[in-house]
Design a protein around this motif. Structure first.
Motif, PDB file in Angstrom:
ATOM      1  N   PRO A  50       0.827  -1.210   0.000  1.00 38.59           N
ATOM      2  CA  PRO A  50       0.000   0.000   0.000  1.00 38.59           C
ATOM      3  C   PRO A  50       0.865   1.266   0.000  1.00 38.59           C
ATOM      4  O   PRO A  50       2.013   1.239   0.459  1.00 38.59           O
ATOM      5  N   ALA A  51       0.301   2.329  -0.505  1.00 35.68           N
ATOM      6  CA  ALA A  51       1.057   3.591  -0.594  1.00 35.68           C
ATOM      7  C   ALA A  51       1.534   4.054   0.774  1.00 35.68           C
ATOM      8  O   ALA A  51       2.595   4.654   0.914  1.00 35.68           O
ATOM      9  N   SER A  52       0.751   3.695   1.806  1.00 40.76           N
ATOM     10  CA  SER A  52       1.131   4.103   3.161  1.00 40.76           C
ATOM     11  C   SER A  52       2.466   3.491   3.580  1.00 40.76           C
ATOM     12  O   SER A  52       3.082   3.903   4.557  1.00 40.76           O
ATOM     13  N   CYS A  53       2.908   2.449   2.831  1.00 36.92           N
ATOM     14  CA  CYS A  53       4.181   1.808   3.149  1.00 36.92           C
ATOM     15  C   CYS A  53       5.355   2.605   2.599  1.00 36.92           C
ATOM     16  O   CYS A  53       6.504   2.257   2.819  1.00 36.92           O
ATOM     17  N   ASP A  54       5.086   3.647   1.834  1.00 34.88           N
ATOM     18  CA  ASP A  54       6.176   4.399   1.242  1.00 34.88           C
ATOM     19  C   ASP A  54       6.982   5.045   2.373  1.00 34.88           C
ATOM     20  O   ASP A  54       6.520   5.965   3.037  1.00 34.88           O
ATOM     21  N   ALA A  55       8.160   4.514   2.567  1.00 30.81           N
ATOM     22  CA  ALA A  55       8.907   4.835   3.776  1.00 30.81           C
ATOM     23  C   ALA A  55      10.001   5.853   3.518  1.00 30.81           C
ATOM     24  O   ALA A  55      10.421   6.073   2.396  1.00 30.81           O
ATOM     25  N   ALA A  56      10.453   6.418   4.592  1.00 31.60           N
ATOM     26  CA  ALA A  56      11.584   7.346   4.524  1.00 31.60           C
ATOM     27  C   ALA A  56      12.830   6.615   4.036  1.00 31.60           C
ATOM     28  O   ALA A  56      13.591   7.123   3.227  1.00 31.60           O
ATOM     29  N   THR A  57      13.016   5.379   4.508  1.00 30.76           N
ATOM     30  CA  THR A  57      14.213   4.623   4.165  1.00 30.76           C
ATOM     31  C   THR A  57      13.839   3.377   3.377  1.00 30.76           C
ATOM     32  O   THR A  57      12.944   2.637   3.782  1.00 30.76           O
ATOM     33  N   HIS A  58      14.519   3.162   2.249  1.00 28.38           N
ATOM     34  CA  HIS A  58      14.337   1.942   1.473  1.00 28.38           C
ATOM     35  C   HIS A  58      15.590   1.093   1.614  1.00 28.38           C
ATOM     36  O   HIS A  58      16.695   1.608   1.519  1.00 28.38           O
ATOM     37  N   VAL A  59      15.410  -0.202   1.818  1.00 31.95           N
ATOM     38  CA  VAL A  59      16.569  -1.097   1.867  1.00 31.95           C
ATOM     39  C   VAL A  59      16.342  -2.203   0.837  1.00 31.95           C
ATOM     40  O   VAL A  59      15.360  -2.947   0.919  1.00 31.95           O
ATOM     41  N   ASP A  60      17.256  -2.280  -0.144  1.00 36.44           N
ATOM     42  CA  ASP A  60      17.181  -3.289  -1.198  1.00 36.44           C
ATOM     43  C   ASP A  60      17.987  -4.505  -0.745  1.00 36.44           C
ATOM     44  O   ASP A  60      19.196  -4.395  -0.534  1.00 36.44           O
ATOM     45  N   LEU A  61      17.328  -5.646  -0.577  1.00 32.57           N
ATOM     46  CA  LEU A  61      18.034  -6.828  -0.051  1.00 32.57           C
ATOM     47  C   LEU A  61      18.549  -7.758  -1.154  1.00 32.57           C
ATOM     48  O   LEU A  61      18.924  -8.905  -0.885  1.00 32.57           O
ATOM     49  N   ALA A  62      18.582  -7.280  -2.375  1.00 36.36           N
ATOM     50  CA  ALA A  62      19.271  -7.960  -3.484  1.00 36.36           C
ATOM     51  C   ALA A  62      18.839  -9.419  -3.664  1.00 36.36           C
ATOM     52  O   ALA A  62      19.653 -10.293  -3.946  1.00 36.36           O
ATOM     53  N   GLY A  63      17.544  -9.660  -3.475  1.00 41.02           N
ATOM     54  CA  GLY A  63      17.010 -10.994  -3.747  1.00 41.02           C
ATOM     55  C   GLY A  63      17.230 -12.006  -2.636  1.00 41.02           C
ATOM     56  O   GLY A  63      16.958 -13.196  -2.813  1.00 41.02           O
ATOM     57  N   ARG A  64      17.731 -11.565  -1.499  1.00 39.12           N
ATOM     58  CA  ARG A  64      18.046 -12.513  -0.419  1.00 39.12           C
ATOM     59  C   ARG A  64      16.783 -13.052   0.260  1.00 39.12           C
ATOM     60  O   ARG A  64      15.692 -12.514   0.100  1.00 39.12           O
ATOM     61  N   LEU A  65      16.988 -14.111   1.050  1.00 38.34           N
ATOM     62  CA  LEU A  65      15.892 -14.716   1.805  1.00 38.34           C
ATOM     63  C   LEU A  65      15.828 -14.104   3.204  1.00 38.34           C
ATOM     64  O   LEU A  65      16.857 -13.961   3.865  1.00 38.34           O
ATOM     65  N   VAL A  66      14.617 -13.756   3.631  1.00 34.95           N
ATOM     66  CA  VAL A  66      14.430 -13.196   4.977  1.00 34.95           C
ATOM     67  C   VAL A  66      13.545 -14.148   5.787  1.00 34.95           C
ATOM     68  O   VAL A  66      12.501 -14.596   5.309  1.00 34.95           O
ATOM     69  N   THR A  67      13.991 -14.471   6.982  1.00 39.53           N
ATOM     70  CA  THR A  67      13.174 -15.285   7.897  1.00 39.53           C
ATOM     71  C   THR A  67      12.960 -14.477   9.175  1.00 39.53           C
ATOM     72  O   THR A  67      13.655 -13.484   9.412  1.00 39.53           O
ATOM     73  N   PRO A  68      12.024 -14.915  10.018  1.00 42.18           N
ATOM     74  CA  PRO A  68      11.983 -14.315  11.350  1.00 42.18           C
ATOM     75  C   PRO A  68      13.345 -14.523  12.016  1.00 42.18           C
ATOM     76  O   PRO A  68      14.038 -15.507  11.714  1.00 42.18           O
ATOM     77  N   GLY A  69      13.749 -13.630  12.896  1.00 43.31           N
ATOM     78  CA  GLY A  69      14.964 -13.859  13.675  1.00 43.31           C
ATOM     79  C   GLY A  69      14.836 -15.192  14.393  1.00 43.31           C
ATOM     80  O   GLY A  69      13.756 -15.567  14.844  1.00 43.31           O
ATOM     81  N   LEU A  70      15.943 -15.942  14.459  1.00 39.82           N
ATOM     82  CA  LEU A  70      15.861 -17.267  15.083  1.00 39.82           C
ATOM     83  C   LEU A  70      15.769 -17.130  16.613  1.00 39.82           C
ATOM     84  O   LEU A  70      16.286 -16.178  17.196  1.00 39.82           O
ATOM     85  N   ILE A  71      15.118 -18.101  17.216  1.00 40.38           N
ATOM     86  CA  ILE A  71      14.913 -18.111  18.671  1.00 40.38           C
ATOM     87  C   ILE A  71      15.479 -19.419  19.225  1.00 40.38           C
ATOM     88  O   ILE A  71      15.061 -20.507  18.800  1.00 40.38           O
ATOM     89  N   ASP A  72      16.438 -19.313  20.134  1.00 34.89           N
ATOM     90  CA  ASP A  72      16.973 -20.506  20.807  1.00 34.89           C
ATOM     91  C   ASP A  72      16.260 -20.604  22.157  1.00 34.89           C
ATOM     92  O   ASP A  72      16.606 -19.901  23.105  1.00 34.89           O
ATOM     93  N   CYS A  73      15.245 -21.465  22.223  1.00 37.66           N
ATOM     94  CA  CYS A  73      14.296 -21.427  23.349  1.00 37.66           C
ATOM     95  C   CYS A  73      14.684 -22.308  24.533  1.00 37.66           C
ATOM     96  O   CYS A  73      13.883 -22.483  25.458  1.00 37.66           O
ATOM     97  N   HIS A  74      15.904 -22.865  24.529  1.00 38.77           N
ATOM     98  CA  HIS A  74      16.331 -23.698  25.679  1.00 38.77           C
ATOM     99  C   HIS A  74      17.858 -23.692  25.726  1.00 38.77           C
ATOM    100  O   HIS A  74      18.510 -24.355  24.912  1.00 38.77           O
ATOM    101  N   THR A  75      18.421 -22.890  26.630  1.00 43.14           N
ATOM    102  CA  THR A  75      19.881 -22.917  26.805  1.00 43.14           C
ATOM    103  C   THR A  75      20.244 -22.791  28.285  1.00 43.14           C
ATOM    104  O   THR A  75      19.464 -22.291  29.098  1.00 43.14           O
ATOM    105  N   HIS A  76      21.442 -23.265  28.572  1.00 47.03           N
ATOM    106  CA  HIS A  76      22.067 -23.083  29.891  1.00 47.03           C
ATOM    107  C   HIS A  76      23.378 -22.334  29.627  1.00 47.03           C
ATOM    108  O   HIS A  76      24.447 -22.745  30.063  1.00 47.03           O
TER     109      HIS A  76
END
Ligand code: DI6
Ligand code: FE
Length: 405
Positions: A50-76
């Motif tokens: 949507p036009a409302s997404c037109d942001a101050a900053t644009h970042v071109d990720l050059a076709g890369r894959l984006v995932t949610p940040g990984l979560i390590d849910c059990h560590t000592h």
């Protein structure tokens, strides 16, 4: 940190959103992700932005894959010393249980942790945390349980909190006073639980150091009735619970955890179908820990098919600890989950994103959809299965934490 009103539009990327639905990995080709004030405000095909997404900053990720940040849910990950000598002993035939019963194991790390300063514990832990950060991890759970006295348990938890101050990573803590009985309470497990563990839990909670309460329910550790007393104390403090259950044998830990509405039951190699069903009914997530299975050269794999059959969500974590799982790479954990347990690459990735968030009770992380924290990992790969498939290779390009690259 992100200033007020910061608005960024990431484009030229493939998004593995991990959102539920028919599309594997919740994949969106040629996607755009809009981020505002540290939160995702829109995700979809770039042409639909949507036009409302037109942001101050644009970042071109050059076709890369984006995932949610990984979560390590059990560590000592906060602990003193190491147990390389026990590794040598096991290779010569000693078992994990025999070493523990002979005063080694967890209790030997307790000695090293008690004698370590907070500064030392922090600097050692940060070296390990940095390895996870370099793999795109944006949230980590850290347990106490190597102090087993009030002073050291509190020190461990304060160090865990300090990690989030020293690094761009989110930390959730778990109080694991019911991990082992310390030498000074030998053969007085009940006294330890009532006179040290539970009062220490209350003190840690009063200091704001506890996000959840954990225990080790096992023949070499605590019995269900003892864990139940700790869980009653947790309940009185309004804290969620979770449990190391059915790792080496089945003494009904997962069922007990489910009775308390646990966030997760972890390890669960020896879990049976009754336990799986109890977890399903309670909404308890299964946390799979292939690093411990591998290190201890266990042969009984967790009941993956039963978890699938009953629709119990599966998370996956390093269990980073100096004894049973000196695993410092969550990516290697993904590979182990696939190769050792037959979990699919999509399940493992869901296990360190959406379901890891579930195991920590986080409603604002683990999937890339509007309303979530803008914690993301950017990878130099084209297909998400590559994260599980490679061994000892880290394709991370960059990490975005709270909207900030
Ligand atoms: N199970 C584990 O995998 C860790 N704790 C537990 O209850 C290992 C603890 C250790 O060996 O130091
Ligand atoms: Fe553990």
């Amino acid at each position: 940190m992100n200033g007020a009103g910061t608005h960024t539009l990431f484009t030229n990327l493939t998004a593995a959103t991990m959102a539920d639905g028919a599309v594997p990995y919740g994949l969106i080709e040629d996607a755009a992700i809009a981020v505002k004030d540290g939160y995702v405000c829109w995700v979809g095909p770039r042409c639909d932005a949507p036009a409302s997404c037109d942001a101050a900053t644009h970042v071109d990720l050059a076709g890369r894959l984006v995932t949610p940040g990984l979560i390590d849910c059990h560590t000592h990950i906060v602990h003193g010393g190491d147990r390389a000598v026990e590794f040598e002993m096991r290779l010569k035939g000693a078992s994990y249980e025999n070493i523990a019963r002979a005063g080694g194991g967890i209790v030997s790390t307790v000695k090293a942790t008690r004698s370590a300063s907070a500064e030392r514990l922090l600097s050692d832990a940060l070296r390990r945390v940095d390895v996870l950060i370099a793999e795109g991890v944006t949230c980590i759970e850290i347990k106490s349980g190597y102090g087993l006295d009030t002073e050291t348990e509190l020190r461990m938890l304060r160090v865990a909190r300090a990690i989030a101050v020293n690094r761009p990573i989110r930390v959730k803590t778990a109080f694991l006073g019911a991990h082992a009985t310390p030498a000074e309470y030998a053969d007085r497990d009940d006294d330890y639980i009532d006179n040290v563990c539970i009062p220490t839990l209350r003190a840690a909670h009063a200091e704001g150091l506890v996000d959840a309460v954990d225990g080790f329910c096992e023949g070499i550790a605590f019995q269900p009735a003892q864990i139940a007393r700790v869980f009653d104390a947790a309940r009185a403090l309004n804290l969620p619970v979770k449990l190391h259950a059915e790792q080496l044998s089945n003494i009904g830990g997962a069922k007990l955890a489910a009775q308390y509405g646990a966030l997760s039951a972890d390890h669960i190699e020896h879990l049976d179908e009754t336990g799986v069903m109890a977890m399903k009914n309670a909404g308890t997530t299964a946390v799979i820990l292939p690093g411990a299975f591998y290190t201890l050269r266990e042969t009984q794999a967790p009941p993956i098919d039963l978890l699938r059959k009953h629709g119990v969500p599966m998370a996956l974590a390093t269990d980073n600890n100096p004894g049973s799982s000196p695993l410092h790479s969550l990516l290697l954990g993904l590979n182990m989950g696939c190769t050792l347990f037959g979990i699919t690459p999509e399940e493992t990735l869901r296990g360190v994103t959406q379901n890891a968030a579930r195991a920590l009770g986080l409603a604002d992380a683990g999937v890339l959809v509007a309303g979530m924290r803008a914690d993301m990992a950017v990878w130099d790969i084209t297909h998400p299965a590559e994260l599980s498939y490679r061994i000892g290779f880290n394709p991370l390009h960059s990490r975005i934490f709270g909207g900030t690259p």
